[in-house]
Design a protein around this motif. Sequence first.
Motif, PDB file in Angstrom:
ATOM      1  N   ASN A  84       0.818  -1.200   0.000  1.00 59.46           N
ATOM      2  CA  ASN A  84       0.000   0.000   0.000  1.00 59.46           C
ATOM      3  C   ASN A  84       0.860   1.261   0.000  1.00 59.46           C
ATOM      4  O   ASN A  84       1.831   1.380   0.741  1.00 59.46           O
ATOM      5  CB  ASN A  84      -0.915  -0.010   1.229  1.00 59.46           C
ATOM      6  CG  ASN A  84      -1.810   1.201   1.274  1.00 59.46           C
ATOM      7  OD1 ASN A  84      -2.600   1.427   0.364  1.00 59.46           O
ATOM      8  ND2 ASN A  84      -1.683   1.986   2.328  1.00 59.46           N
ATOM      9  N   TYR A 143     -11.217  -6.285   1.247  1.00 58.53           N
ATOM     10  CA  TYR A 143      -9.907  -6.688   0.732  1.00 58.53           C
ATOM     11  C   TYR A 143      -8.898  -5.544   0.756  1.00 58.53           C
ATOM     12  O   TYR A 143      -7.703  -5.774   0.886  1.00 58.53           O
ATOM     13  CB  TYR A 143     -10.036  -7.213  -0.700  1.00 58.53           C
ATOM     14  CG  TYR A 143     -10.592  -8.611  -0.792  1.00 58.53           C
ATOM     15  CD1 TYR A 143      -9.809  -9.720  -0.511  1.00 58.53           C
ATOM     16  CD2 TYR A 143     -11.921  -8.816  -1.152  1.00 58.53           C
ATOM     17  CE1 TYR A 143     -10.327 -11.008  -0.598  1.00 58.53           C
ATOM     18  CE2 TYR A 143     -12.450 -10.095  -1.241  1.00 58.53           C
ATOM     19  CZ  TYR A 143     -11.651 -11.186  -0.959  1.00 58.53           C
ATOM     20  OH  TYR A 143     -12.166 -12.452  -1.036  1.00 58.53           O
ATOM     21  N   TYR A 144      -9.384  -4.303   0.622  1.00 58.26           N
ATOM     22  CA  TYR A 144      -8.462  -3.188   0.455  1.00 58.26           C
ATOM     23  C   TYR A 144      -8.296  -2.305   1.696  1.00 58.26           C
ATOM     24  O   TYR A 144      -7.382  -1.493   1.747  1.00 58.26           O
ATOM     25  CB  TYR A 144      -8.930  -2.294  -0.707  1.00 58.26           C
ATOM     26  CG  TYR A 144      -8.799  -2.943  -2.050  1.00 58.26           C
ATOM     27  CD1 TYR A 144      -7.566  -3.035  -2.678  1.00 58.26           C
ATOM     28  CD2 TYR A 144      -9.906  -3.471  -2.705  1.00 58.26           C
ATOM     29  CE1 TYR A 144      -7.448  -3.642  -3.916  1.00 58.26           C
ATOM     30  CE2 TYR A 144      -9.793  -4.077  -3.936  1.00 58.26           C
ATOM     31  CZ  TYR A 144      -8.558  -4.160  -4.538  1.00 58.26           C
ATOM     32  OH  TYR A 144      -8.437  -4.761  -5.764  1.00 58.26           O
ATOM     33  N   ASP A 187      -7.705  -2.718   5.179  1.00 62.08           N
ATOM     34  CA  ASP A 187      -6.885  -2.833   6.381  1.00 62.08           C
ATOM     35  C   ASP A 187      -5.518  -3.475   6.185  1.00 62.08           C
ATOM     36  O   ASP A 187      -4.793  -3.686   7.150  1.00 62.08           O
ATOM     37  CB  ASP A 187      -7.644  -3.651   7.443  1.00 62.08           C
ATOM     38  CG  ASP A 187      -8.999  -3.034   7.764  1.00 62.08           C
ATOM     39  OD1 ASP A 187      -9.071  -1.798   7.847  1.00 62.08           O
ATOM     40  OD2 ASP A 187      -9.971  -3.793   7.918  1.00 62.08           O
ATOM     41  N   THR A 188      -5.148  -3.806   4.955  1.00 67.53           N
ATOM     42  CA  THR A 188      -3.910  -4.552   4.729  1.00 67.53           C
ATOM     43  C   THR A 188      -2.878  -3.689   4.022  1.00 67.53           C
ATOM     44  O   THR A 188      -3.185  -3.070   3.006  1.00 67.53           O
ATOM     45  CB  THR A 188      -4.182  -5.813   3.877  1.00 67.53           C
ATOM     46  OG1 THR A 188      -5.214  -6.567   4.503  1.00 67.53           O
ATOM     47  CG2 THR A 188      -2.937  -6.657   3.742  1.00 67.53           C
ATOM     48  N   ASP A 189      -1.674  -3.630   4.554  1.00 65.95           N
ATOM     49  CA  ASP A 189      -0.609  -2.827   3.946  1.00 65.95           C
ATOM     50  C   ASP A 189       0.258  -3.642   2.995  1.00 65.95           C
ATOM     51  O   ASP A 189       0.860  -3.095   2.081  1.00 65.95           O
ATOM     52  CB  ASP A 189       0.277  -2.210   5.032  1.00 65.95           C
ATOM     53  CG  ASP A 189      -0.441  -1.097   5.781  1.00 65.95           C
ATOM     54  OD1 ASP A 189      -1.275  -0.411   5.155  1.00 65.95           O
ATOM     55  OD2 ASP A 189      -0.179  -0.923   6.977  1.00 65.95           O
ATOM     56  N   TRP A 248       0.134  -7.491   0.838  1.00 65.08           N
ATOM     57  CA  TRP A 248      -0.739  -8.606   0.516  1.00 65.08           C
ATOM     58  C   TRP A 248      -0.179  -9.405  -0.657  1.00 65.08           C
ATOM     59  O   TRP A 248       0.655  -8.926  -1.420  1.00 65.08           O
ATOM     60  CB  TRP A 248      -2.148  -8.118   0.184  1.00 65.08           C
ATOM     61  CG  TRP A 248      -2.186  -7.181  -0.989  1.00 65.08           C
ATOM     62  CD1 TRP A 248      -2.329  -7.514  -2.311  1.00 65.08           C
ATOM     63  CD2 TRP A 248      -2.034  -5.767  -0.949  1.00 65.08           C
ATOM     64  NE1 TRP A 248      -2.282  -6.396  -3.096  1.00 65.08           N
ATOM     65  CE2 TRP A 248      -2.097  -5.297  -2.282  1.00 65.08           C
ATOM     66  CE3 TRP A 248      -1.849  -4.828   0.074  1.00 65.08           C
ATOM     67  CZ2 TRP A 248      -1.995  -3.957  -2.618  1.00 65.08           C
ATOM     68  CZ3 TRP A 248      -1.743  -3.489  -0.259  1.00 65.08           C
ATOM     69  CH2 TRP A 248      -1.821  -3.070  -1.576  1.00 65.08           C
ATOM     70  N   ASP A 250      -7.961 -11.304   5.053  1.00 64.22           N
ATOM     71  CA  ASP A 250      -6.745 -10.865   5.727  1.00 64.22           C
ATOM     72  C   ASP A 250      -5.678 -11.949   5.905  1.00 64.22           C
ATOM     73  O   ASP A 250      -4.586 -11.662   6.383  1.00 64.22           O
ATOM     74  CB  ASP A 250      -7.079 -10.270   7.109  1.00 64.22           C
ATOM     75  CG  ASP A 250      -8.042 -11.149   7.893  1.00 64.22           C
ATOM     76  OD1 ASP A 250      -8.164 -12.342   7.558  1.00 64.22           O
ATOM     77  OD2 ASP A 250      -8.670 -10.622   8.833  1.00 64.22           O
ATOM     78  N   GLU A 251      -5.972 -13.208   5.544  1.00 56.65           N
ATOM     79  CA  GLU A 251      -4.963 -14.258   5.615  1.00 56.65           C
ATOM     80  C   GLU A 251      -4.422 -14.509   4.212  1.00 56.65           C
ATOM     81  O   GLU A 251      -5.183 -14.881   3.312  1.00 56.65           O
ATOM     82  CB  GLU A 251      -5.563 -15.542   6.188  1.00 56.65           C
ATOM     83  CG  GLU A 251      -6.048 -15.404   7.623  1.00 56.65           C
ATOM     84  CD  GLU A 251      -6.663 -16.695   8.124  1.00 56.65           C
ATOM     85  OE1 GLU A 251      -6.487 -17.727   7.451  1.00 56.65           O
ATOM     86  OE2 GLU A 251      -7.316 -16.669   9.182  1.00 56.65           O
ATOM     87  N   PRO A 252      -3.134 -14.319   3.974  1.00 55.62           N
ATOM     88  CA  PRO A 252      -2.588 -14.386   2.608  1.00 55.62           C
ATOM     89  C   PRO A 252      -2.943 -15.660   1.861  1.00 55.62           C
ATOM     90  O   PRO A 252      -3.218 -15.628   0.664  1.00 55.62           O
ATOM     91  CB  PRO A 252      -1.076 -14.270   2.834  1.00 55.62           C
ATOM     92  CG  PRO A 252      -0.935 -13.553   4.132  1.00 55.62           C
ATOM     93  CD  PRO A 252      -2.095 -13.992   4.968  1.00 55.62           C
TER      94      PRO A 252
END
Length: 711
Positions: free
Chosen positions: A480, A509-510, A512-514, A516, A576-578
């Motif tokens: 991100n 999907y977009y 909370d994740t920095d 991915w 959130d789990e890759p």
Amino acid sequence: MKPSLQALIAGLLLVLVPQISHAQTKTTYRQSDYGGVGLMQMPSARMNPEGELSLNYRDNDPFRRISLSMQLFPWLETTVRYTDIRYERYSIDPEFSNQTLKDKGLDVKLNLLNEGRYQPELAIGLRDLGGTGLYSGEYIVASKQLFNSADWGAIDVTAGIGWGYLGVRDNINNPLCHVDDRFCQRSRTTSGTGGQFEVDDWFRGSSALFAGVEYQTPWQPLVLQVEYDANDYSQERLSNPVDPNLTEPPVYSDSPLNWGAQYALNDHVQLNLSYQRGNTWMFGITLHADLDGAEQIKVKPRKRAVLSVPQTDEAELTQALKSELGIELSGWQIQGTTLTLYQQGEGNYRNRAEQLERATRIATHYVAEDIKRYEWVTVNQGMAINSYNVDVDEFKQIAYGARFTKPLSNTYSQSEARAWSAQQGEARTLTPDWDVTWRPSLSQSFGSAESFYFYQFAANADINITLTPRWQVNASIGMNVLNNYDQFTYRVDDYESPLPRVRTYVREYYADTDVWLSNLYSQYTAKLKNNWYGAAYAGYLERMFAGAGTSVLYRPQSSDWAFGGNLNWVKQRSFDEPLGLRDYKVWTGHLSAYWQTPWLERSLVKLDAGRFLAGDEGVKVTFEHRFESGVVAGAYAALTNVSAEDYGEGSFTKGLYLSIPFDLFSVKSSIDHAGLSWEPITRDGGQTLKRPVDLYRLTDLRQPFYLNGIK
């Protein structure tokens, strides 16, 4: 409405592209407040040259409009537009949305008659034909130049009749009422959830005449305008006022006349100022770009002279082709007086004729003169795609000038690529290889309740491992950079729809994740037999889905037609789990037909019929047109067995996209493209899997000469 990142990017492109365009030699007409060639509020019959792209901003209190208008063909103008209505809320519930109402619209205008000595130019148009219907209207309009003098300027007059929003003034009886009484009535509401084509209302209800005059002053940058407005603004909507004390829309007309001026800063930027409705000032700006004639000066090696040499030097030829053209030879075969050269990938030149000429000139320096025929075979991901054949003696004669009346393209022919035969020559050993590339990416959504525009700008590391020419492993990791999805306070967990949520989870999907994992998959491609190609893939195929699939394509050499199909089993990925997966799974796939329409030059129609990600079934129609510059403009719509009410706002999935060659912004030649897309609103119906392998694109060189820049 705050400027969005997408608007800034589009503006940057429109500023940059004109700098690499041809000198302005075409007549470019001015844009109306709604986008599209016209006066101010009213359209005209004029059409811009093919490929003209205009980005418009107009502020006409209480409306702000951003529009993008494109002249797709000399006879077809298309416009997409957003209108910010500042006196009305998006929703009556401030907990749901506290922004002002944003209305989206799509317009088209068709040329019916070109201007002649005595006849006017004539056009028919539809405004807001696929939006909410708030500004929907139809018109027939004529324009004629009455006067043109270098000393005194030029006068262009326009007159027409409008219906719907363009006929509110009701100053003439609808002439179509004499055809059928049904034309006398028009609905003031849209069916379903909006976004449909309200054909039953077209050219119905009240109508009004409009007219205008445009004066091109002797001072070239300045144009003056006056128009008679067909709308008296007595039917403006006021459902959810921003000010609860507001009982009437703050839009009214004190005069039917609008007065305006446009000043051109240069060929690509115009400023607008007008006084409208007898009570309101409007200002705006338009940026122009020529997508058809855009080009960039290139730094290229000098074309080599044609030689005749006594013996072949494979090593020197291999090095020269790679350094000058980006062509990597993977194989080399000689049969009698024919040399077949197998190249990995397509090289650096989008213009196939130029690359073929340069490659042949280089070959004459290192290939023995007793070779009379070169066969240049392109291999993409282990698949032999196409063979360009060169008559060497004829090529040399024309290059020497002995046959100066003939083009070099007369020496080229196209044929089915011959399969590799180990008994007929030597191949370079292609050992496993890998590379890492970095690229920016932009993910976006429009028209959401919390904010008009949401985006995520990211940096992506793309990893490619080539095990064999046909077998690859690919991965992409996203990081991100800029993201405003954290502004979402409503995650629509109670989203009411009979469809499973396959794309409306975009926020989860977009947000909370920095860092991915965008994808991680293996793919295998192969030429099955002449005209047949196949692919198989498995893994984490895209940001939202993992699974496995296969595709096949039948594409005859030099044919305008191709047919294919794909079948995929996929499962939804965790937010959130890759490497995690959710419960939802589906079989999805389509049968596809492709048609390069010869009567619409450089245009492709694609039809996909089958099952979509949400389990709905139907068809997706895609149309795209490639301009001379290599820019591709496309549109798509998916119609399935999901009703408009079950689908939700917008009624069905639709969108637009642009593909822009990298080398329009570089002095080096490249075949790579960058993409921009616009989908007015994202819903779950009619959504397709983002498959990692597109066999049709991989086999583009099989299309006819006229599509490969060889005449």
